[in-house]
Design an enzyme around this catalytic site. Structure first.
Site, PDB file in Angstrom:
ATOM      1  N   LYS A 150     -48.607  -7.203 -34.256  1.00 53.26           N
ATOM      2  CA  LYS A 150     -49.720  -6.330 -34.590  1.00 53.26           C
ATOM      3  C   LYS A 150     -49.787  -5.309 -33.501  1.00 53.26           C
ATOM      4  CE  LYS A 150     -49.893  -9.520 -37.981  1.00 53.26           C
ATOM      5  NZ  LYS A 150     -49.483 -10.659 -37.751  1.00 53.26           N
ATOM      6  N   ARG A 198     -32.343 -17.669 -24.677  1.00 52.90           N
ATOM      7  CA  ARG A 198     -33.059 -18.729 -25.222  1.00 52.90           C
ATOM      8  C   ARG A 198     -33.880 -19.265 -24.210  1.00 52.90           C
ATOM      9  NH1 ARG A 198     -32.266 -23.850 -25.623  1.00 52.90           N
ATOM     10  NH2 ARG A 198     -29.760 -23.526 -25.735  1.00 52.90           N
ATOM     11  N   TYR A 223     -56.235 -17.777 -38.653  1.00 50.43           N
ATOM     12  CA  TYR A 223     -55.184 -17.290 -39.415  1.00 50.43           C
ATOM     13  C   TYR A 223     -54.498 -18.233 -40.232  1.00 50.43           C
ATOM     14  CZ  TYR A 223     -50.522 -15.702 -40.166  1.00 50.43           C
ATOM     15  OH  TYR A 223     -49.317 -15.402 -40.932  1.00 50.43           O
ATOM     16  N   ASP A 241     -56.455 -17.105 -30.017  1.00 48.72           N
ATOM     17  CA  ASP A 241     -55.620 -16.174 -30.524  1.00 48.72           C
ATOM     18  C   ASP A 241     -56.384 -14.793 -30.368  1.00 48.72           C
ATOM     19  OD1 ASP A 241     -54.298 -14.186 -32.429  1.00 48.72           O
ATOM     20  OD2 ASP A 241     -53.966 -16.152 -33.784  1.00 48.72           O
TER      21      ASP A 241
HETATM   22  N1  PLP Z   1     -52.312 -14.698 -35.397  1.00 44.12           N
HETATM   23  C1  PLP Z   1     -52.862 -13.675 -36.211  1.00 44.12           C
HETATM   24  C2  PLP Z   1     -54.413 -13.384 -36.090  1.00 44.12           C
HETATM   25  C3  PLP Z   1     -52.167 -13.150 -37.109  1.00 44.12           C
HETATM   26  O1  PLP Z   1     -52.767 -12.080 -37.885  1.00 44.12           O
HETATM   27  C4  PLP Z   1     -50.825 -13.497 -37.438  1.00 44.12           C
HETATM   28  C5  PLP Z   1     -50.078 -12.968 -38.408  1.00 44.12           C
HETATM   29  O2  PLP Z   1     -50.539 -11.991 -39.255  1.00 44.12           O
HETATM   30  C6  PLP Z   1     -50.216 -14.408 -36.534  1.00 44.12           C
HETATM   31  C7  PLP Z   1     -51.092 -15.150 -35.581  1.00 44.12           C
HETATM   32  C8  PLP Z   1     -48.822 -14.954 -36.750  1.00 44.12           C
HETATM   33  O3  PLP Z   1     -48.145 -13.940 -36.130  1.00 44.12           O
HETATM   34  P1  PLP Z   1     -46.461 -13.624 -36.697  1.00 44.12           P
HETATM   35  O4  PLP Z   1     -46.570 -13.273 -38.175  1.00 44.12           O
HETATM   36  O5  PLP Z   1     -46.144 -12.567 -35.716  1.00 44.12           O
HETATM   37  O6  PLP Z   1     -45.823 -15.029 -36.584  1.00 44.12           O
END
Ligand code: PLP
Length: 385
Positions: A199, A48, A102, A174
């Protein structure tokens, strides 16, 4: 050898390997211990604390890929983004955040920030002017997402970084859709870069992870909050992620090339009325994308003509899977109006440009001819229904 100047695939393959001192194996050993010696050691290790050998080394690969001093790996993209936000925002602070974001990030902000007394404003649009209009005297952070989901809008990264710096405001992005293969926002002045490593970093639809890369100073602040929130990643998954990232450059470049070819083909298709991909000249921010991205990414969206049923289209695909998530080596499609934007009313969806005909396409590494054949046969089948 000067590690500063290594190229993308060399970083993917070699940086952050855990040396196998004992047996000289070619790949990193996996350290599964959750308990380490604490007497007479420089570092007190604990999962952690984000500092087991596998966690520590993989962070170096992510930092190198994002041209950052340091990085941290988390148990999910949401663990990464929530920890990053909470490290820099506290009661009475204000966040300016892009309106096209997102859905999970939107939910986090709307559901959790009021509990902490953190204020936020979603921008009206995604131009630098829209961000400037949303600033307040207590704004501490601007968060952007480009290319955005699902319409692949492009935000001017350097302009946002410049605006924020002029007012001593921090910036975060992001960078999941582009991946570090196609976009390095720190080079354009952004302070913190986060990823859903679920991803492109994972790339095989079998890992849930997240990452943040930034200066050592910012990462220390994120670490201080992260150890309290506890969103670290298990070492088994860290090891798998390291293995996946060795091929990230190859995968994402192949996917990006496929996406460009598919976008051009779809744009010329008589049964497709619109294509959203920053790499085609009809995209409104094509020039901007060209100036700030190394490649245009492997995500695109398209609209079927009105006579075709988008649900039936997905049902009739044989190779391309209709599937949540994105960025695996296999191509997948999703209907935003049935998933990420299902809770909006049809009018609200229309206002943000998301029609029932819209399909988001995560392009994989398959042969492009097979993807075209699959889309054509699905369209043929549903045209006869
Ligand atoms: N940012 C984007 C652009 C995403 O598409 C996603 C998930 O689909 C996330 C953040 C969140 O990621 P996680 O599902 O790994 O928590």
């Amino acid at each position: 050898m000067n590690k500063e100047n290594l190229g993308l695939n060399t970083i993917c393959t070699h940086i952050g390997e855990v040396p196998d001192e004992q047996f000289k194996g070619a790949v990193s050993p996996m350290y599964l211990s959750s308990s380490y010696e604490f007497l007479d050691v420089d570092v007190k290790r604990y999962p952690r604390y984000f500092n087991t050998p596998n966690q520590e080394h993989l962070s170096k690969k992510i930092a190198a890929l994002e041209h950052a001093e340091d990085a941290m790996i988390f148990g999910s993209g949401m663990a990464a983004i929530s920890t990053m936000f909470l490290a820099f925002l506290q009661h009475g602070d204000h966040l300016v955040v892009q309106n096209t974001l997102y859905g999970g990030t939107v939910n986090f902000i709307k559901e959790e920030f009021p509990k902490y007394g953190i204020e936020y404003t979603f921008t009206d649009g995604y131009s630098a002017n829209d961000f400037e209009k949303a600033l307040k005297s207590n704004t501490k952070l601007i968060h952007i997402e480009t290319p955005s989901n699902p319409l692949m809008t492009i935000t001017d990264i350097a302009a946002i970084a410049k605006l924020a710096k002029s007012k001593s405001i921090l910036t975060s992005i992001d960078n999941t859709f582009a991946s570090p293969v196609n976009q390095n926002p720190i080079d354009l002045g952004i302070d913190m870069v986060m990823h859903s490593a679920t991803k492109y970093m994972g790339g095989h639809s079998d890992i849930c992870a997240g990452a943040v890369a930034s200066s050592s100073e910012h990462i220390e602040k994120i670490w201080n909050v992260g150890k309290n929130l506890g969103g670290s990643l298990s070492d088994m998954t860290v090891w798998l992620l390291e293995r996946s990232m060795k091929t990230m450059g190859l995968r994402v470049k192949a996917q990006t090339a496929n996406a460009m070819e598919m976008a051009q083909w779809l744009e010329a298709h008589s049964k497709i009325s619109k294509v959203y991909y920053p790499g085609i000249e009809s995209h409104p921010e094509y020039q901007l994308a060209k100036s700030q991205m190394k490649g245009f990414g492997a995500m695109l969206s398209f609209e079927l003509t009105d006579d075709l049923d988008s649900y039936q289209f997905q049902k009739h695909l044989k190779l391309i899977k209709s599937s949540m998530s994105l960025a695996g080596v296999e191509s997948t499609v999703i209907s935003p109006h049935l998933t990420s934007h299902a809770l909006l009313t049809p009018e609200e969806r229309e206002n943000v440009g998301i029609s029932d005909q819209l399909i988001r396409f995560s392009v994989g590494i398959e042969e492009v001819k097979d993807l075209k054949t699959d889309i054509d046969q699905a369209i043929d089948c549903i045209s006869k229904l």
